[in-house]
Motif scaffolding. Structure first.
Motif, PDB file in Angstrom:
ATOM      1  N   ALA A 356      77.730 -10.809  37.612  1.00 52.70           N
ATOM      2  CA  ALA A 356      77.640 -10.421  36.199  1.00 52.70           C
ATOM      3  C   ALA A 356      78.451 -11.371  35.319  1.00 52.70           C
ATOM      4  O   ALA A 356      78.013 -11.740  34.217  1.00 52.70           O
ATOM      5  CB  ALA A 356      78.125  -8.989  36.018  1.00 52.70           C
ATOM      6  N   GLU A 357      79.616 -11.781  35.788  1.00 53.06           N
ATOM      7  CA  GLU A 357      80.449 -12.716  35.027  1.00 53.06           C
ATOM      8  C   GLU A 357      79.685 -14.003  34.739  1.00 53.06           C
ATOM      9  O   GLU A 357      79.688 -14.508  33.604  1.00 53.06           O
ATOM     10  CB  GLU A 357      81.731 -13.041  35.802  1.00 53.06           C
ATOM     11  CG  GLU A 357      82.708 -11.893  35.915  1.00 53.06           C
ATOM     12  CD  GLU A 357      83.970 -12.288  36.668  1.00 53.06           C
ATOM     13  OE1 GLU A 357      84.185 -13.494  36.896  1.00 53.06           O
ATOM     14  OE2 GLU A 357      84.744 -11.398  37.028  1.00 53.06           O
ATOM     15  N   LYS A 358      79.031 -14.529  35.760  1.00 57.08           N
ATOM     16  CA  LYS A 358      78.287 -15.788  35.587  1.00 57.08           C
ATOM     17  C   LYS A 358      77.085 -15.582  34.672  1.00 57.08           C
ATOM     18  O   LYS A 358      76.775 -16.441  33.823  1.00 57.08           O
ATOM     19  CB  LYS A 358      77.822 -16.315  36.949  1.00 57.08           C
ATOM     20  CG  LYS A 358      77.160 -17.693  36.854  1.00 57.08           C
ATOM     21  CD  LYS A 358      76.807 -18.254  38.215  1.00 57.08           C
ATOM     22  CE  LYS A 358      76.337 -19.696  38.129  1.00 57.08           C
ATOM     23  NZ  LYS A 358      75.294 -19.930  37.120  1.00 57.08           N
ATOM     24  N   MET A 359      76.408 -14.459  34.825  1.00 56.97           N
ATOM     25  CA  MET A 359      75.244 -14.184  33.987  1.00 56.97           C
ATOM     26  C   MET A 359      75.642 -14.081  32.513  1.00 56.97           C
ATOM     27  O   MET A 359      74.949 -14.605  31.632  1.00 56.97           O
ATOM     28  CB  MET A 359      74.569 -12.892  34.448  1.00 56.97           C
ATOM     29  CG  MET A 359      73.903 -13.001  35.812  1.00 56.97           C
ATOM     30  SD  MET A 359      73.399 -11.384  36.462  1.00 56.97           S
ATOM     31  CE  MET A 359      72.068 -10.987  35.345  1.00 56.97           C
ATOM     32  N   VAL A 360      76.738 -13.417  32.253  1.00 60.60           N
ATOM     33  CA  VAL A 360      77.205 -13.285  30.872  1.00 60.60           C
ATOM     34  C   VAL A 360      77.584 -14.652  30.317  1.00 60.60           C
ATOM     35  O   VAL A 360      77.185 -15.023  29.202  1.00 60.60           O
ATOM     36  CB  VAL A 360      78.397 -12.307  30.791  1.00 60.60           C
ATOM     37  CG1 VAL A 360      79.025 -12.325  29.405  1.00 60.60           C
ATOM     38  CG2 VAL A 360      77.948 -10.887  31.142  1.00 60.60           C
ATOM     39  N   HIS A 361      78.343 -15.403  31.099  1.00 62.86           N
ATOM     40  CA  HIS A 361      78.746 -16.748  30.663  1.00 62.86           C
ATOM     41  C   HIS A 361      77.526 -17.618  30.348  1.00 62.86           C
ATOM     42  O   HIS A 361      77.427 -18.216  29.268  1.00 62.86           O
ATOM     43  CB  HIS A 361      79.604 -17.412  31.746  1.00 62.86           C
ATOM     44  CG  HIS A 361      79.867 -18.868  31.511  1.00 62.86           C
ATOM     45  ND1 HIS A 361      78.991 -19.863  31.929  1.00 62.86           N
ATOM     46  CD2 HIS A 361      80.886 -19.508  30.879  1.00 62.86           C
ATOM     47  CE1 HIS A 361      79.464 -21.042  31.571  1.00 62.86           C
ATOM     48  NE2 HIS A 361      80.610 -20.863  30.937  1.00 62.86           N
ATOM     49  N   ASP A 362      76.575 -17.676  31.269  1.00 62.26           N
ATOM     50  CA  ASP A 362      75.415 -18.547  31.098  1.00 62.26           C
ATOM     51  C   ASP A 362      74.506 -18.063  29.961  1.00 62.26           C
ATOM     52  O   ASP A 362      73.939 -18.878  29.223  1.00 62.26           O
ATOM     53  CB  ASP A 362      74.607 -18.627  32.394  1.00 62.26           C
ATOM     54  CG  ASP A 362      75.376 -19.327  33.513  1.00 62.26           C
ATOM     55  OD1 ASP A 362      76.433 -19.929  33.227  1.00 62.26           O
ATOM     56  OD2 ASP A 362      74.925 -19.239  34.678  1.00 62.26           O
ATOM     57  N   GLY A 363      74.375 -16.746  29.832  1.00 58.97           N
ATOM     58  CA  GLY A 363      73.492 -16.196  28.804  1.00 58.97           C
ATOM     59  C   GLY A 363      73.979 -16.436  27.390  1.00 58.97           C
ATOM     60  O   GLY A 363      73.200 -16.341  26.432  1.00 58.97           O
ATOM     61  N   LEU A 364      75.277 -16.755  27.237  1.00 58.03           N
ATOM     62  CA  LEU A 364      75.836 -16.983  25.909  1.00 58.03           C
ATOM     63  C   LEU A 364      75.927 -18.465  25.565  1.00 58.03           C
ATOM     64  O   LEU A 364      76.615 -18.855  24.613  1.00 58.03           O
ATOM     65  CB  LEU A 364      77.222 -16.315  25.814  1.00 58.03           C
ATOM     66  CG  LEU A 364      77.198 -14.804  26.074  1.00 58.03           C
ATOM     67  CD1 LEU A 364      78.595 -14.230  25.989  1.00 58.03           C
ATOM     68  CD2 LEU A 364      76.267 -14.097  25.091  1.00 58.03           C
ATOM     69  N   ALA A 365      75.205 -19.285  26.292  1.00 53.38           N
ATOM     70  CA  ALA A 365      75.193 -20.732  26.041  1.00 53.38           C
ATOM     71  C   ALA A 365      74.785 -21.093  24.607  1.00 53.38           C
ATOM     72  O   ALA A 365      75.321 -22.055  24.043  1.00 53.38           O
ATOM     73  CB  ALA A 365      74.281 -21.425  27.046  1.00 53.38           C
ATOM     74  N   PRO A 366      73.859 -20.337  23.959  1.00 55.68           N
ATOM     75  CA  PRO A 366      73.509 -20.693  22.568  1.00 55.68           C
ATOM     76  C   PRO A 366      74.694 -20.634  21.601  1.00 55.68           C
ATOM     77  O   PRO A 366      74.623 -21.204  20.510  1.00 55.68           O
ATOM     78  CB  PRO A 366      72.449 -19.643  22.192  1.00 55.68           C
ATOM     79  CG  PRO A 366      71.834 -19.246  23.492  1.00 55.68           C
ATOM     80  CD  PRO A 366      72.975 -19.270  24.481  1.00 55.68           C
ATOM     81  N   LEU A 367      75.783 -19.968  21.995  1.00 60.44           N
ATOM     82  CA  LEU A 367      76.948 -19.877  21.125  1.00 60.44           C
ATOM     83  C   LEU A 367      77.912 -21.043  21.322  1.00 60.44           C
ATOM     84  O   LEU A 367      78.895 -21.164  20.584  1.00 60.44           O
ATOM     85  CB  LEU A 367      77.676 -18.549  21.373  1.00 60.44           C
ATOM     86  CG  LEU A 367      76.851 -17.296  21.052  1.00 60.44           C
ATOM     87  CD1 LEU A 367      77.631 -16.035  21.416  1.00 60.44           C
ATOM     88  CD2 LEU A 367      76.458 -17.273  19.584  1.00 60.44           C
ATOM     89  N   GLY A 368      77.661 -21.879  22.319  1.00 61.59           N
ATOM     90  CA  GLY A 368      78.458 -23.089  22.486  1.00 61.59           C
ATOM     91  C   GLY A 368      79.548 -22.986  23.529  1.00 61.59           C
ATOM     92  O   GLY A 368      79.939 -21.891  23.956  1.00 61.59           O
ATOM     93  N   GLN A 369      80.065 -24.141  23.928  1.00 62.41           N
ATOM     94  CA  GLN A 369      81.072 -24.204  24.994  1.00 62.41           C
ATOM     95  C   GLN A 369      82.386 -23.539  24.600  1.00 62.41           C
ATOM     96  O   GLN A 369      83.050 -22.914  25.427  1.00 62.41           O
ATOM     97  CB  GLN A 369      81.320 -25.661  25.381  1.00 62.41           C
ATOM     98  CG  GLN A 369      80.169 -26.311  26.116  1.00 62.41           C
ATOM     99  CD  GLN A 369      80.483 -27.719  26.579  1.00 62.41           C
ATOM    100  OE1 GLN A 369      81.567 -28.245  26.321  1.00 62.41           O
ATOM    101  NE2 GLN A 369      79.549 -28.342  27.283  1.00 62.41           N
ATOM    102  N   GLU A 370      82.771 -23.683  23.342  1.00 62.79           N
ATOM    103  CA  GLU A 370      84.030 -23.070  22.898  1.00 62.79           C
ATOM    104  C   GLU A 370      83.995 -21.564  23.123  1.00 62.79           C
ATOM    105  O   GLU A 370      84.945 -20.967  23.637  1.00 62.79           O
ATOM    106  CB  GLU A 370      84.246 -23.369  21.412  1.00 62.79           C
ATOM    107  CG  GLU A 370      85.484 -22.695  20.812  1.00 62.79           C
ATOM    108  CD  GLU A 370      85.495 -22.765  19.289  1.00 62.79           C
ATOM    109  OE1 GLU A 370      86.019 -21.818  18.671  1.00 62.79           O
ATOM    110  OE2 GLU A 370      84.972 -23.748  18.728  1.00 62.79           O
ATOM    111  N   TYR A 371      82.872 -20.940  22.759  1.00 65.65           N
ATOM    112  CA  TYR A 371      82.702 -19.501  22.948  1.00 65.65           C
ATOM    113  C   TYR A 371      82.728 -19.153  24.435  1.00 65.65           C
ATOM    114  O   TYR A 371      83.398 -18.199  24.852  1.00 65.65           O
ATOM    115  CB  TYR A 371      81.384 -19.053  22.320  1.00 65.65           C
ATOM    116  CG  TYR A 371      81.210 -17.553  22.212  1.00 65.65           C
ATOM    117  CD1 TYR A 371      81.411 -16.900  21.007  1.00 65.65           C
ATOM    118  CD2 TYR A 371      80.825 -16.798  23.315  1.00 65.65           C
ATOM    119  CE1 TYR A 371      81.241 -15.519  20.898  1.00 65.65           C
ATOM    120  CE2 TYR A 371      80.653 -15.426  23.226  1.00 65.65           C
ATOM    121  CZ  TYR A 371      80.866 -14.790  22.018  1.00 65.65           C
ATOM    122  OH  TYR A 371      80.718 -13.431  21.923  1.00 65.65           O
TER     123      TYR A 371
END
Length: 636
Positions: A356-371
């Motif tokens: 779940a941690e990885k899915m959340v991280h990857d799914g928020l890619a449109p918000l950018g690396q800083e996010y």
């Protein structure tokens, strides 16, 4: 303690009732759903890494007690400025002390609240929470003079004070916000009375939480294998997923039959909450309890009315979805307890939390690396209490203390919904993180009206990308169905809750009694209207109102629906890409409470005063429903 509720300035100690409302409300955003247990998820073993690190706030309870004592001492110092605020040095010292008290009060309250929510049956932590609440009430009584005295200062005098001491520039906007509310600030004696009444007035909500979380016990329910399992709020959802209709029905009857046994108690508590809201609205000269809640947050009444009217005009969409539900389930009569059944077979996948941690991280890619880096920090540095266990409160939320990392409560069991809940609460946490680090304390507390935007943007981004990249028809159908259920549970149901809450207050303001029978009849009627003819609404559904803790948050629930609608519009833009959209959105997160809520959203690209935003969200629901219908009606 200088605080902002919405954008209007709250002199934090004007009354204990406002104090308790603001503290309890600050960044304490509960997801309108409960994470349901699965057998596999229930076997997870907790480690220290899976729990909050509360030592960031206090190394031990002794340090917490010192801060509580320091608050009590400083409250008397603040009281010493009574009658002396028309002097620049005194005004600055009083404002600075008030700000410091607010920060400390926030910290001691959140620490006690987090301890209680992970030990709800332990009287020691209940005593801690009671102690900090009493401290707040005492502070409110001692500082009741602040609002009336600040409002009474002549404009010319105030300008002279500002000219004589430039340090007051820090507080000018907040004093101006307070003075804008001068018609609702009472003379000192009346403010003291409201402060003294604060603890008693908030007793309904406090008693409801204790009764429903710690004392209310449900009977045993037989599962498919004939085993008797004790029913709890946490495992109720798993019973509703049973393929055996008798198990689902028995769980439903056991749950709401228990609430029904105590219906008069719950009705009395609800009536006490509503009367409290009406009392404070009348005392502060607002035309209604709803207007008092909305106007104090700079939200026009038309926003509330637009939501209900717009959704009501398009309830045929939800009726259509319910009809499809019934058809796909093949039921002669579809009950509320059947809605948890999977429409798509073979998709009950288990997701370990690490996945779940990885899915959340990857799914928020449109918000950018800083996010994404902030998200990684949250998972790695114990911002999250992950799993459910005896004595822990149910549901999910995020809360923050200025100057410290946020805290997220989950009850993770490895379902698809749990993954999305983790993304949802992470949205709140990153919003808090950005606002606290980008704004001074006085401008950091973002309005509750915008709070659900950041969380739902995360959820929508994750789910919509998941749908776009789904590997097969079955998986895509399951994800589309989940997206439809998000609309059902957040836009439609929370609007129904908002209509119910408005109806309760309107009835009480006319002097009508909110009996258990009256409340259940109102709720039952709304359920039938919203869900339509495809759903057979059992009489016990009328008791659902007793299970909703958000009704003790004073016109809170409508903001789930408005926030969801804004989030759908924003996530549309973010998925289309472009640096400008991302920068605008991150600027919105970092703005905190530095502007009125409608202005914050308008700067991000959404005008919530326009019903078109709600309609656009309903358009997306209709488009998703079209896609889902086409997919499930197409031969494999």
């Amino acid at each position: 303690m200088l605080r902002k509720s919405g954008v209007s300035l709250i002199v934090f100690l004007v009354s204990a009732a406002l104090l308790l409302h603001c503290i309890a409300g600050h960044n304490l955003f509960f997801a309108p759903r409960v994470a349901h247990a699965t057998e596999q998820g229930a076997k997870e073993k907790r480690s220290v890494q899976d729990t909050w690190d509360l030592t960031r706030l206090y190394k031990n309870e002794g340090d917490w007690a010192k801060d509580v004592n320091r608050i009590n001492e400083n409250v008397y110092r603040l009281a010493s400025f009574k009658g002396k605020l028309a002097n620049e040095t005194n005004l600055f010292d009083a404002m600075a002390l008030e700000e410091d008290l607010s920060k400390t009060m926030e910290k001691v309250y959140v620490y006690a609240h987090l301890q209680f929510d992970t030990h709800t049956t332990d009287p020691h932590y209940q005593a801690m929470l009671d102690k900090v609440r009493q401290t707040g009430q005492n502070a409110g009584v001692s500082a009741a003079y602040l609002g009336p005295e600040l409002v009474a200062i002549q404009v010319r005098t105030l300008h002279r004070l500002y000219q004589n001491d430039k340090r007051l520039d820090k507080y000018k906007d907040h004093i101006a916000e307070l003075r804008k509310e001068k018609n609702h600030i009472l003379p000192e004696g009346e403010e003291k009375l409201l402060a003294l009444a604060g603890a008693a007035a908030s007793n309904s909500a406090h008693t409801y939480q204790l009764f429903s979380e710690a004392d209310l016990k449900f009977p045993y329910v037989k599962n498919e294998r004939g085993e008797e399992i004790p029913l709890t709020k946490a495992n109720y959802g798993s019973f509703l997923k049973s393929a055996d209709a008798k198990v689902r029905q028995c769980a439903f009857t056991a749950m709401y039959g228990t609430y029904d046994q105590f219906k008069n108690t719950f009705a009395s508590l609800m009536q006490g909450e509503v009367k409290q809201n009406i009392l404070y609205a009348k005392a502060r000269r607002y035309p209604s309890a709803r207007n008092a809640s909305l106007s104090s947050a700079d939200i026009p009444d038309k926003v509330y009315d637009n939501l209900i009217q717009t959704v009501n005009r398009r309830l045929h969409l939800l009726h259509r979805y319910m009809s499809l539900h019934k058809k796909m389930l093949g039921l002669d009569a579809m009950h509320k307890y059947d809605l948890g059944l999977p429409l798509i077979k073979g998709t009950n996948k288990y997701y370990p939390f690490e996945k779940a941690e990885k899915m959340v991280h990857d799914g928020l890619a449109p918000l950018g690396q800083e996010y994404q880096q902030v998200v990684n920090k949250a998972f790695a540095n114990r911002w999250v209490d992950v799993y459910s266990y005896p004595g822990k409160t149910v549901g999910a939320y995020q809360t923050g203390v200025y100057g410290y990392p946020p805290y997220i409560l989950l009850n993770y069991h490895g379902t698809l919904n749990d993954v999305l809940t983790a993304a949802h609460e992470m949205g709140h946490a990153v919003h808090t993180y950005y606002a606290d680090r980008s704004q001074p304390y006085l401008d950091s507390h973002y309005p509750i009206f915008v709070a659900e935007v950041a969380s739902t943007v995360n959820e929508s981004l994750l789910l919509r990308q998941w749908i776009a990249h789904s590997k097969n028809k079955q998986e895509k159908a399951a994800l589309l169905k989940h997206y439809l259920d998000m609309f059902q549970g957040t836009l439609f149901m929370q609007t129904m809750f908002a209509e119910f809450e408005d109806g309760m207050h309107r009835a009480a303001e006319k002097g009508e009694a909110l009996t258990a029978e009256r409340l259940s009849a109102m709720y039952l009627g709304l359920t039938k209207k919203y869900y339509g003819p495809a759903l057979h609404v059992d009489p016990l559904v009328g008791m659902e109102w007793a299970r909703i803790p958000h009704f003790y948050k004073n016109f809170y629930v409508y903001q789930y629906a408005t926030g969801f609608s804004a989030a759908i519009a924003l996530s549309d833009g973010l998925l289309k890409g472009g640096t400008s959209r991302k920068q605008k959105y991150l600027a919105f997160l970092k703005a905190g409470g530095s502007q009125p809520p409608l202005d914050l959203l308008k700067a991000a690209g959404v005008d919530m005063a326009d019903p078109a935003v709600i309609n656009r969200a309903l358009d997306v629901f209709a488009e998703t429903l079209d896609e889902f219908e086409k997919l499930v009606n197409t031969p494999a």
